[in-house]
Design an enzyme around this catalytic site. Structure first.
Site, short mmCIF file in Angstrom:
data_model
loop_
_atom_site.label_atom_id
_atom_site.label_comp_id
_atom_site.label_asym_id
_atom_site.label_seq_id
_atom_site.Cartn_x
_atom_site.Cartn_y
_atom_site.Cartn_z
N CYS A 191 0.87 -1.17 0.00
CA CYS A 191 0.00 0.00 0.00
C CYS A 191 0.91 1.23 0.00
O CYS A 191 2.08 1.13 0.37
CB CYS A 191 -0.90 -0.02 1.22
SG CYS A 191 -2.36 1.01 1.03
N CYS A 225 -5.12 0.67 -3.56
CA CYS A 225 -4.68 2.06 -3.56
C CYS A 225 -3.96 2.42 -4.85
O CYS A 225 -3.30 3.45 -4.92
CB CYS A 225 -3.82 2.33 -2.33
SG CYS A 225 -2.71 1.01 -1.89
N CYS A 247 3.67 -1.22 -8.54
CA CYS A 247 4.41 -2.35 -8.00
C CYS A 247 5.18 -2.99 -9.14
O CYS A 247 4.61 -3.21 -10.21
CB CYS A 247 3.42 -3.35 -7.39
SG CYS A 247 4.20 -4.70 -6.53
#
Length: 139
Positions: free
Chosen positions: A13, A87, A91
């Protein structure tokens, strides 16, 4: 899966101060040493959200010693499952990894009353993840 027989899960997150901390805490609590657990954020906060600490303490989980951690490529590479927490966090992508996105309300700036339903939904999802991994949850 990694070369070991213990699956590894990374929760991601942005601030690593709420949802990802709760998910990591539940997976650690319920999975024990049968799963490796990490959590991180792309822009970690200074501290874990106090309402998150309180909500977890209500169910017997103490993460007061935890601190938000920065997301690294190495953490993603060494994880079998990478779960982002709704969110839209960026990544790194590596083939062969399992990626999930759990759309969850953000507990930032919320009181403990607003965090409890998020906590409970995360616990429900962790129990489902454990079942998928073939790991019996701890009592």
């Amino acid at each position: 899966m990694s070369t070991s027989t213990t699956p590894s899960v990374l929760f991601v997150c942005v601030h690593n101060a709420g949802r990802s901390q709760m998910a990591a805490a539940f997976l650690t609590h319920l999975g024990g040493d049968r799963v490796q657990v990490r959590s991180a954020g792309s822009a970690p906060a200074d501290t874990v959200n106090p309402a998150v600490l309180e909500a977890l303490a209500e169910v017997g989980i103490d993460i007061s010693a935890e601190t938000p951690k920065v997301l690294t490529t190495e953490a993603v590479q060494s994880s079998d499952v990478v779960i982002t927490m709704g969110c839209g966090d960026a990544c790194p992508y590596f083939p062969g990894k399992r990626y999930l996105d759990w759309q969850l309300e953000d507990p930032a700036g919320q009181g403990v009353a607003a965090v409890r339903p998020i906590r409970d939904e995360i616990e429900r999802r962790i129990l489902g993840l454990l079942a998928e991994l073939g790991i019996e949850p701890a009592a």
